[in-house]
Design a protein around this motif. Structure first.
Motif, short mmCIF file in Angstrom:
data_model
loop_
_atom_site.label_atom_id
_atom_site.label_comp_id
_atom_site.label_asym_id
_atom_site.label_seq_id
_atom_site.Cartn_x
_atom_site.Cartn_y
_atom_site.Cartn_z
N SER A 63 11.97 -10.18 10.55
CA SER A 63 10.76 -10.95 10.26
C SER A 63 9.61 -10.05 9.85
N HIS A 64 9.75 -8.74 10.06
CA HIS A 64 8.68 -7.83 9.69
C HIS A 64 8.98 -7.05 8.43
N ILE A 65 10.08 -7.36 7.77
CA ILE A 65 10.42 -6.68 6.53
C ILE A 65 9.89 -7.52 5.38
N PRO A 66 8.95 -7.00 4.65
CA PRO A 66 8.47 -7.74 3.49
C PRO A 66 9.59 -7.84 2.45
N PRO A 67 9.81 -9.01 1.89
CA PRO A 67 10.95 -9.22 0.98
C PRO A 67 10.97 -8.34 -0.25
N HIS A 68 9.81 -7.98 -0.79
CA HIS A 68 9.81 -7.20 -2.04
C HIS A 68 10.17 -5.73 -1.79
N ASN A 109 2.94 -0.18 12.21
CA ASN A 109 4.22 -0.85 12.43
C ASN A 109 5.39 0.03 11.98
N ASP A 110 6.33 0.28 12.88
CA ASP A 110 7.48 1.14 12.58
C ASP A 110 8.29 0.64 11.40
N GLY A 111 8.52 -0.67 11.34
CA GLY A 111 9.30 -1.23 10.24
C GLY A 111 8.62 -1.03 8.90
N LEU A 112 7.30 -1.17 8.88
CA LEU A 112 6.53 -0.97 7.65
C LEU A 112 6.65 0.47 7.17
N TRP A 113 6.48 1.43 8.09
CA TRP A 113 6.59 2.85 7.73
C TRP A 113 8.02 3.23 7.37
N TYR A 114 8.98 2.64 8.05
CA TYR A 114 10.38 2.92 7.73
C TYR A 114 10.66 2.54 6.27
N LEU A 129 0.82 -1.22 0.00
CA LEU A 129 0.00 0.00 0.00
C LEU A 129 0.85 1.26 0.00
N ASP A 130 0.29 2.32 -0.57
CA ASP A 130 0.94 3.63 -0.47
C ASP A 130 0.56 4.24 0.87
N ALA A 131 1.13 5.39 1.19
CA ALA A 131 0.93 6.01 2.50
C ALA A 131 -0.54 6.32 2.76
N GLN A 132 -1.25 6.87 1.79
CA GLN A 132 -2.65 7.22 1.98
C GLN A 132 -3.50 5.97 2.24
N SER A 133 -3.26 4.92 1.48
CA SER A 133 -4.01 3.67 1.66
C SER A 133 -3.68 3.02 3.00
N LEU A 134 -2.43 3.12 3.42
CA LEU A 134 -2.04 2.57 4.71
C LEU A 134 -2.73 3.32 5.85
N CYS A 135 -2.85 4.62 5.71
CA CYS A 135 -3.59 5.42 6.72
C CYS A 135 -5.06 5.02 6.75
N ARG A 136 -5.63 4.80 5.59
CA ARG A 136 -7.03 4.37 5.53
C ARG A 136 -7.20 2.99 6.16
N CYS A 160 8.79 4.94 3.90
CA CYS A 160 9.46 6.25 3.83
C CYS A 160 10.79 6.15 3.09
N ARG A 161 11.52 5.08 3.34
CA ARG A 161 12.80 4.90 2.64
C ARG A 161 12.56 4.72 1.15
N GLY A 162 11.54 3.96 0.78
CA GLY A 162 11.22 3.74 -0.62
C GLY A 162 10.79 5.01 -1.33
N GLU A 163 10.16 5.92 -0.61
CA GLU A 163 9.71 7.20 -1.18
C GLU A 163 10.77 8.29 -1.03
N ASP A 164 11.88 7.96 -0.41
CA ASP A 164 12.97 8.90 -0.11
C ASP A 164 12.48 10.06 0.76
N TRP A 165 11.63 9.71 1.75
CA TRP A 165 11.10 10.70 2.67
C TRP A 165 11.95 10.84 3.92
N LEU A 166 12.95 10.02 4.09
CA LEU A 166 13.74 10.05 5.32
C LEU A 166 14.64 11.27 5.40
N HIS A 167 14.87 11.94 4.29
CA HIS A 167 15.84 13.04 4.29
C HIS A 167 15.21 14.41 4.12
N TYR A 168 13.86 14.51 4.18
CA TYR A 168 13.22 15.80 4.05
C TYR A 168 13.32 16.59 5.34
#
Length: 138
Positions: free
Chosen positions: A130-135, A97-102, A76-83, A105-113
């Motif tokens: 164990s909480h990191i989805p492989p893809h 889940n912190d790992g999911l959001w991490y 899911l994207d951020a908006q869908s995850l919030c929904r 955010c890393r995939g969207e390059d939001w960690l450096h804003y």
């Protein structure tokens, strides 16, 4: 057909009537139910809808293991995850889940804003494997 039985058996207690209905062959049950529904009022149909809607709702995410649920939510994207976090408590816990959001955010390059890096340091540097989805692991 079965309808004459219903008319002649209306004085039966509910349990005897339903027991008789469920003892009928499936095809007869279906045709009887169809006939009852087509002759039902709008209010009766609304009542049936409210009952069946709840019975037919399936929450598959809550039935999965945490790892599998997080793997699905990671698409899911951020908006869908919030929904998704608004569905119920279980989904809110998973979607927060912190790992999911991490990873999101890393995939969207939001960690450096922004100039303040305090948010980056509040997230574990290595999410629980164990909480990191492989893809999502880039």
């Amino acid at each position: 057909m079965f309808i004459p039985f219903i008319r002649s058996s209306m004085s039966l207690p509910d349990s005897r009537l339903t027991d008789k209905y469920f003892s009928l062959p499936k095809l007869t049950q279906r045709s009887t139910l169809t006939e009852i529904l087509t002759k039902s009022s709008y209010e009766e149909l609304q009542h049936i809808y409210n009952l069946t809607h709840k019975l037919l709702s399936i929450d598959i995410i809550s039935k999965l293991s945490k790892t599998d649920a997080l793997r699905i939510l990671s698409f899911l994207d951020a908006q869908s995850l919030c929904r998704a976090s608004k569905v119920n408590r279980k989904w809110r816990q998973l979607a927060g889940n912190d790992g999911l959001w991490y990873l999101l955010c890393r995939g969207e390059d939001w960690l450096h804003y922004g100039e303040d890096d305090s948010v980056i340091h509040s997230v574990p540097s290595t999410p629980i494997s164990s909480h990191i989805p492989p893809h999502v692991t880039h």
